[in-house]
Motif scaffolding. Structure first.
Motif, PDB file in Angstrom:
ATOM      1  N   TRP A  51       0.827  -1.202   0.000  1.00  0.00           N
ATOM      2  CA  TRP A  51       0.000   0.000   0.000  1.00  0.00           C
ATOM      3  C   TRP A  51       0.865   1.258   0.000  1.00  0.00           C
ATOM      4  CZ3 TRP A  51      -4.581   2.216  -0.710  1.00  0.00           C
ATOM      5  CH2 TRP A  51      -4.756   3.512  -0.226  1.00  0.00           C
ATOM      6  N   ASP A 107      -8.443  -4.266   8.213  1.00  0.00           N
ATOM      7  CA  ASP A 107      -9.285  -3.078   8.242  1.00  0.00           C
ATOM      8  C   ASP A 107      -8.764  -2.108   7.189  1.00  0.00           C
ATOM      9  OD1 ASP A 107     -10.638  -0.736   8.734  1.00  0.00           O
ATOM     10  OD2 ASP A 107     -10.034  -0.563  10.835  1.00  0.00           O
ATOM     11  N   ASP A 109      -9.243   0.972   6.679  1.00  0.00           N
ATOM     12  CA  ASP A 109      -8.822   2.256   7.249  1.00  0.00           C
ATOM     13  C   ASP A 109      -7.438   2.146   7.882  1.00  0.00           C
ATOM     14  OD1 ASP A 109     -11.154   3.531   6.468  1.00  0.00           O
ATOM     15  OD2 ASP A 109     -12.178   3.144   8.367  1.00  0.00           O
ATOM     16  N   TYR A 110      -7.164   1.014   8.499  1.00  0.00           N
ATOM     17  CA  TYR A 110      -5.828   0.804   9.067  1.00  0.00           C
ATOM     18  C   TYR A 110      -4.783   0.802   7.957  1.00  0.00           C
ATOM     19  CZ  TYR A 110      -1.818  -1.484  11.221  1.00  0.00           C
ATOM     20  OH  TYR A 110      -0.545  -1.777  11.652  1.00  0.00           O
ATOM     21  N   ALA A 112      -4.987   2.113   4.919  1.00  0.00           N
ATOM     22  CA  ALA A 112      -4.898   3.428   4.292  1.00  0.00           C
ATOM     23  C   ALA A 112      -4.178   4.442   5.170  1.00  0.00           C
ATOM     24  CB  ALA A 112      -6.293   3.941   3.945  1.00  0.00           C
ATOM     25  N   SER A 113      -4.142   4.213   6.468  1.00  0.00           N
ATOM     26  CA  SER A 113      -3.454   5.142   7.363  1.00  0.00           C
ATOM     27  C   SER A 113      -1.940   5.086   7.207  1.00  0.00           C
ATOM     28  CB  SER A 113      -3.816   4.822   8.824  1.00  0.00           C
ATOM     29  OG  SER A 113      -3.148   3.632   9.265  1.00  0.00           O
ATOM     30  N   GLY A 114      -1.446   3.980   6.650  1.00  0.00           N
ATOM     31  CA  GLY A 114      -0.003   3.816   6.515  1.00  0.00           C
ATOM     32  C   GLY A 114       0.695   3.359   7.777  1.00  0.00           C
ATOM     33  N   ARG A 115      -0.050   3.128   8.837  1.00  0.00           N
ATOM     34  CA  ARG A 115       0.578   2.634  10.057  1.00  0.00           C
ATOM     35  C   ARG A 115       1.076   1.209   9.846  1.00  0.00           C
ATOM     36  NH1 ARG A 115      -4.269   4.457  12.179  1.00  0.00           N
ATOM     37  NH2 ARG A 115      -4.802   2.378  12.980  1.00  0.00           N
ATOM     38  N   GLN A 122       9.164   2.303   3.614  1.00  0.00           N
ATOM     39  CA  GLN A 122       8.902   3.739   3.549  1.00  0.00           C
ATOM     40  C   GLN A 122      10.084   4.496   2.975  1.00  0.00           C
ATOM     41  OE1 GLN A 122       5.652   4.853   4.496  1.00  0.00           O
ATOM     42  NE2 GLN A 122       6.444   6.421   3.114  1.00  0.00           N
ATOM     43  N   TRP A 240       4.091  -3.415  11.465  1.00  0.00           N
ATOM     44  CA  TRP A 240       2.889  -4.218  11.707  1.00  0.00           C
ATOM     45  C   TRP A 240       3.227  -5.523  12.399  1.00  0.00           C
ATOM     46  CZ3 TRP A 240       1.181  -8.994   9.439  1.00  0.00           C
ATOM     47  CH2 TRP A 240      -0.133  -9.325   9.770  1.00  0.00           C
ATOM     48  N   GLY A 245      -4.667  -4.366  13.326  1.00  0.00           N
ATOM     49  CA  GLY A 245      -5.301  -3.818  12.139  1.00  0.00           C
ATOM     50  C   GLY A 245      -6.260  -4.756  11.425  1.00  0.00           C
TER      51      GLY A 245
END
Length: 247
Positions: A51, A107, A109-110, A112-115, A122, A240, A245
C-alpha cells in the motif's frame, strides 16, 4: 534500417535486458506468494507494505507534472494519477487495493493510514518520489518503465492467488486485472518518449541507470518483507505485528 531506428532498437533491448535480470518477479517472496506458500499473515504484511508504494505513485506523478512544461506531455501523463486516485464518484487503483486488504482480513482504514509499514519500505518509496521530483525528466520517465514487465507478473499473480488462496476472487483481485490494460497504455508513451530523447550514449546510460534504480526500489521492499515476516522474522519497532489492524 536507418541509424535512428537502429539506435532505438538497441536501447530498447538494453532496457528490456535490465527487466529480465532485475525485475522483482525474480524475488523469492513473489515465488512464495504466487505458489501458495505464504501464510495469511505474510499475505497481510505484503498488502500493508505494498500500500505504501501504491499510495506513492500518484504523488510521484504529481511531482513529475509540476516540472513538465509541455502541455501534451502533461495530458498524456495525468491519466496515471486518475488511474490510481480515481475520481470523486469512481474508485481507482487505491480503492481497488483496499478491496484486497479487506478480503485478506485487514481493516481498510488501518491500511490506508499507513501505520505499520516497514521502515525500509517507507524509505524506498520516499526515495522514489524524490527521484522523480529531482532528477532530469529523462530519468524520471525512464524510472517508470518497470511497467514494461508488470503485465506478466500480474498475470502470474492472478493465476497463483486464485489457485491457492480462499480470499482471491474477481473483486479482491480487481486491481491486478485493471493493470493488465492500464500498464501497457502507460508504457507505450513512456517507452517511446525515452527512446526518442535518449539520443546520446550519455543519455542512454542515464536512462538505463534510472530503470535500475527503480528495480532496486521494488526489490528493496521485498527484501524488507522477507527479513521481517519470513526469515529471520525480525519485525522492527513500529512495524505491523500479526493481529493488529484486523477487520
Amino acid at each position: 534500417m536507418n541509424a535512428q531506428s537502429g539506435r532505438k532498437e538497441i536501447m530498447e533491448h538494453r532496457l528490456r535486458s535490465i527487466g529480465a535480470e532485475r525485475y522483482h518477479d525474480r524475488h523469492p517472496f513473489h515465488h512464495r506468494l504466487h505458489s501458495g506458500q505464504c501464510s495469511p499473515d505474510q499475505v497481510r504484511a505484503w498488502v500493508i507494505n505494498r500500500w505504501a508504494y501504491q499510495a506513492a505513485i500518484p504523488m510521484k506523478d504529481a511531482a513529475f507534472l509540476s516540472r513538465c512544461h509541455d502541455p501534451q506531455m502533461r495530458r498524456e501523463w495525468r491519466s496515471r494519477i486518475e488511474d490510481h486516485d480515481g475520481d470523486i464518484d469512481g474508485g481507482g487503483g487505491l480503492r481497488r487495493w483496499l478491496k484486497l486488504a479487506e478480503a485478506v482480513g485487514l481493516d481498510p482504514d488501518y491500511v490506508a493510514s499507513g501505520r505499520g509499514v516497514l521502515p525500509a519500505t517507507q524509505f524506498a518509496v520516499d526515495a522514489y518520489i524524490r527521484y522523480v521530483r529531482d532528477m532530469p525528466l529523462l530519468q524520471a520517465v525512464a524510472s517508470s518503465l518497470t511497467e514494461l514487465f508488470a503485465p506478466a507478473i500480474h498475470e502470474r499473480r492472478i493465476e497463483g492467488l486464485l489457485q491457492h488462496y480462499d480470499f482471491a476472487d474477481a473483486d479482491s483481485l480487481s486491481y491486478f486485472r485493471k493493470r493488465l490494460t492500464e500498464a501497457p497504455r502507460d508504457v507505450e508513451f513512456g517507452l517511446s518518449w525515452v527512446l526518442q530523447h535518449a539520443d546520446t550514449p550519455e543519455k542512454q546510460d542515464a536512462a538505463c541507470a534510472a530503470l535500475i534504480f527503480k528495480t532496486d526500489v521494488l526489490w528493496a521492499q521485498l527484501d524488507a518483507l522477507w527479513g521481517a515476516y519470513v526469515e529471520p522474522g525480525r519485525i522492527p519497532p513500529g512495524a505491523w505485528q500479526p493481529g493488529e489492524g484486523l477487520a
